[in-house]
Design a protein around this motif. Structure first.
Motif, PDB file in Angstrom:
ATOM      1  N   MET A 178       0.823  -1.195   0.000  1.00 44.81           N
ATOM      2  CA  MET A 178       0.000   0.000   0.000  1.00 44.81           C
ATOM      3  C   MET A 178       0.870   1.262   0.000  1.00 44.81           C
ATOM      4  SD  MET A 178      -2.973   1.091   2.675  1.00 44.81           S
ATOM      5  CE  MET A 178      -1.763   1.251   3.970  1.00 44.81           C
ATOM      6  N   ILE A 179       1.914   1.246   0.814  1.00 42.27           N
ATOM      7  CA  ILE A 179       2.821   2.389   0.866  1.00 42.27           C
ATOM      8  C   ILE A 179       3.516   2.581  -0.473  1.00 42.27           C
ATOM      9  CG2 ILE A 179       4.965   3.254   1.891  1.00 42.27           C
ATOM     10  CD1 ILE A 179       4.070   1.869   4.518  1.00 42.27           C
ATOM     11  N   ALA A 180       3.938   1.466  -1.079  1.00 40.16           N
ATOM     12  CA  ALA A 180       4.624   1.546  -2.372  1.00 40.16           C
ATOM     13  C   ALA A 180       3.717   2.139  -3.438  1.00 40.16           C
ATOM     14  CB  ALA A 180       5.094   0.148  -2.789  1.00 40.16           C
ATOM     15  N   ILE A 181       2.478   1.665  -3.514  1.00 43.60           N
ATOM     16  CA  ILE A 181       1.535   2.185  -4.510  1.00 43.60           C
ATOM     17  C   ILE A 181       1.242   3.659  -4.247  1.00 43.60           C
ATOM     18  CG2 ILE A 181      -0.825   2.026  -5.382  1.00 43.60           C
ATOM     19  CD1 ILE A 181      -0.701  -0.969  -4.845  1.00 43.60           C
ATOM     20  N   THR A 182       1.076   4.008  -2.986  1.00 48.07           N
ATOM     21  CA  THR A 182       0.782   5.394  -2.624  1.00 48.07           C
ATOM     22  C   THR A 182       1.912   6.325  -3.053  1.00 48.07           C
ATOM     23  OG1 THR A 182      -0.557   4.712  -0.728  1.00 48.07           O
ATOM     24  CG2 THR A 182       0.298   6.964  -0.711  1.00 48.07           C
ATOM     25  N   TYR A 210      -7.637   5.853  -0.296  1.00 46.76           N
ATOM     26  CA  TYR A 210      -8.165   5.377  -1.565  1.00 46.76           C
ATOM     27  C   TYR A 210      -7.454   4.093  -1.999  1.00 46.76           C
ATOM     28  CZ  TYR A 210     -10.192  10.065  -1.800  1.00 46.76           C
ATOM     29  OH  TYR A 210     -10.891  11.211  -1.529  1.00 46.76           O
ATOM     30  N   VAL A 211      -6.130   4.087  -1.836  1.00 53.21           N
ATOM     31  CA  VAL A 211      -5.364   2.888  -2.179  1.00 53.21           C
ATOM     32  C   VAL A 211      -5.814   1.721  -1.312  1.00 53.21           C
ATOM     33  CG1 VAL A 211      -3.077   1.831  -2.238  1.00 53.21           C
ATOM     34  CG2 VAL A 211      -3.370   4.218  -2.950  1.00 53.21           C
ATOM     35  N   GLU A 220      -8.630  -3.451  -0.754  1.00 55.83           N
ATOM     36  CA  GLU A 220      -9.476  -4.347   0.033  1.00 55.83           C
ATOM     37  C   GLU A 220     -10.760  -4.717  -0.706  1.00 55.83           C
ATOM     38  OE1 GLU A 220      -9.918  -3.321   4.099  1.00 55.83           O
ATOM     39  OE2 GLU A 220      -7.779  -3.611   4.450  1.00 55.83           O
ATOM     40  N   ILE A 221     -11.274  -3.814  -1.533  1.00 54.89           N
ATOM     41  CA  ILE A 221     -12.445  -4.158  -2.344  1.00 54.89           C
ATOM     42  C   ILE A 221     -12.084  -5.253  -3.343  1.00 54.89           C
ATOM     43  CG2 ILE A 221     -14.000  -3.318  -4.133  1.00 54.89           C
ATOM     44  CD1 ILE A 221     -14.026  -0.616  -2.645  1.00 54.89           C
ATOM     45  N   VAL A 222     -10.930  -5.113  -3.987  1.00 52.52           N
ATOM     46  CA  VAL A 222     -10.485  -6.120  -4.951  1.00 52.52           C
ATOM     47  C   VAL A 222     -10.272  -7.465  -4.258  1.00 52.52           C
ATOM     48  CG1 VAL A 222      -8.596  -6.812  -6.469  1.00 52.52           C
ATOM     49  CG2 VAL A 222      -9.457  -4.459  -6.534  1.00 52.52           C
ATOM     50  N   VAL A 223      -9.559  -7.428  -3.127  1.00 54.70           N
ATOM     51  CA  VAL A 223      -9.268  -8.661  -2.379  1.00 54.70           C
ATOM     52  C   VAL A 223     -10.559  -9.312  -1.893  1.00 54.70           C
ATOM     53  CG1 VAL A 223      -8.299  -9.514  -0.213  1.00 54.70           C
ATOM     54  CG2 VAL A 223      -6.939  -8.032  -1.687  1.00 54.70           C
ATOM     55  N   LEU A 224     -11.460  -8.500  -1.359  1.00 59.82           N
ATOM     56  CA  LEU A 224     -12.732  -9.018  -0.856  1.00 59.82           C
ATOM     57  C   LEU A 224     -13.551  -9.645  -1.982  1.00 59.82           C
ATOM     58  CD1 LEU A 224     -14.641  -9.238   1.606  1.00 59.82           C
ATOM     59  CD2 LEU A 224     -15.549  -6.992   0.972  1.00 59.82           C
ATOM     60  N   SER A 225     -13.578  -9.003  -3.130  1.00 57.19           N
ATOM     61  CA  SER A 225     -14.341  -9.511  -4.272  1.00 57.19           C
ATOM     62  C   SER A 225     -13.787 -10.852  -4.750  1.00 57.19           C
ATOM     63  CB  SER A 225     -14.315  -8.498  -5.418  1.00 57.19           C
ATOM     64  OG  SER A 225     -14.901  -7.268  -5.019  1.00 57.19           O
ATOM     65  N   VAL A 277       0.073   5.108   7.005  1.00 62.50           N
ATOM     66  CA  VAL A 277      -0.784   3.951   6.765  1.00 62.50           C
ATOM     67  C   VAL A 277      -2.093   4.146   7.495  1.00 62.50           C
ATOM     68  CG1 VAL A 277      -1.017   1.474   7.020  1.00 62.50           C
ATOM     69  CG2 VAL A 277       1.220   2.474   6.557  1.00 62.50           C
ATOM     70  N   ASN A 278      -3.154   4.342   6.733  1.00 67.36           N
ATOM     71  CA  ASN A 278      -4.456   4.611   7.323  1.00 67.36           C
ATOM     72  C   ASN A 278      -5.406   3.488   6.966  1.00 67.36           C
ATOM     73  OD1 ASN A 278      -7.319   5.728   7.181  1.00 67.36           O
ATOM     74  ND2 ASN A 278      -6.247   7.366   8.236  1.00 67.36           N
ATOM     75  N   HIS A 279      -6.086   2.935   7.975  1.00 69.09           N
ATOM     76  CA  HIS A 279      -6.934   1.772   7.752  1.00 69.09           C
ATOM     77  C   HIS A 279      -8.398   2.153   7.866  1.00 69.09           C
ATOM     78  CE1 HIS A 279      -7.658  -2.505   7.537  1.00 69.09           C
ATOM     79  NE2 HIS A 279      -8.505  -2.393   8.538  1.00 69.09           N
ATOM     80  N   HIS A 280      -9.149   1.886   6.794  1.00 68.75           N
ATOM     81  CA  HIS A 280     -10.586   2.133   6.785  1.00 68.75           C
ATOM     82  C   HIS A 280     -10.912   3.578   7.167  1.00 68.75           C
ATOM     83  CE1 HIS A 280     -11.241  -2.056   6.120  1.00 68.75           C
ATOM     84  NE2 HIS A 280     -10.606  -2.380   7.215  1.00 68.75           N
TER      85      HIS A 280
END
Length: 230
Positions: A140-144, A153-154, A159-164, A219-222
């Protein structure tokens, strides 16, 4: 020098305890059978479709994530991420040998709520020593940093992709998944300062939570509290 070495040993021991506590919370959520966190939906879905254990998939997925993050950042993975990846998977499989699903729905909900709280304290304990981000937050940090997108947003897209994907594989998405997503940020907002004060007392140093490495704090969660996760 001896004092610094002693402090470093204490930090790593607390880090390991934090990983163990967090893994226990993950297993409590799994065995509550009321839905799990997004990444565990993926791990359980893979287990159902292919085999192997949930802990093994946690490690294998972690290896892929670390490799991708390393390629994006063009640097070798940190030791904390590697240790996190290996031990969390091992702890999950070990705890599952001793914990079963409660026989009543009340017991299941108690186990679910307890699991989320335990995860919160585990996260606080392993962040506080500042031994490094986990594989998923490393990505997540790398993409950000490379994309310039906001962390929330990242995190949300990941998590939406992983959850799906996990759901399509048969992973358990239920009330526990929603509760975890809505509450874990606020829970860590409470547990992290508590754990930081405890760690400061143990290692006899006056490091405050606001002195954390800025990369870790981003790193921010939800959309809740800045934190590291598995």
């Amino acid at each position: 020098m001896r004092r610094e070495n002693g402090s470093m040993i204490k930090r790593w021991l607390i880090f390991l305890v934090g990983l163990m506590v967090m893994s226990l919370g993950v297993v409590l959520m799994i065995e509550a059978n009321l839905g799990v966190a997004p990444w565990d939906v993926l791990h359980i879905g893979l287990t159902k479709q292919i085999g192997l254990t949930v802990g093994t998939w946690s490690i294998l997925v972690g290896i892929c994530i670390i490799a991708i993050a390393s390629l994006i950042m063009k640097e070798w993975p940190k030791s904390g991420a590697l240790i996190n990846m290996l031990l969390v998977g091992m702890f999950i499989d070990t705890f599952r040998l001793f914990i079963d699903t409660p026989t009543t729905i009340v017991g299941q909900y108690v186990m679910l709520f307890t699991g989320i709280l335990v995860i919160g304290y585990g996260i606080g304990l392993y962040i506080a020593p500042k031994c490094g981000a986990g594989p998923r937050d490393s990505l997540m940090i790398a993409i950000t940093e490379k994309s310039g997108w906001k962390v929330q947003y990242v995190r949300a897209v990941m998590e939406i992709v992983v959850l799906s994907i996990g759901w399509s594989l048969g992973g358990p998405v239920f009330i526990g998944t929603i509760l975890f997503s809505l509450t874990i940020g606020n829970i860590v907002g409470i547990t992290l300062p508590q754990c930081q004060r405890l760690v400061d007392r143990i290692i006899e140093r006056g490091v405050k939570i606001e002195d954390f490495d800025k990369r870790t704090l981003r790193v921010n969660h939800h959309d809740g509290v800045s934190k590291e996760v598995r």
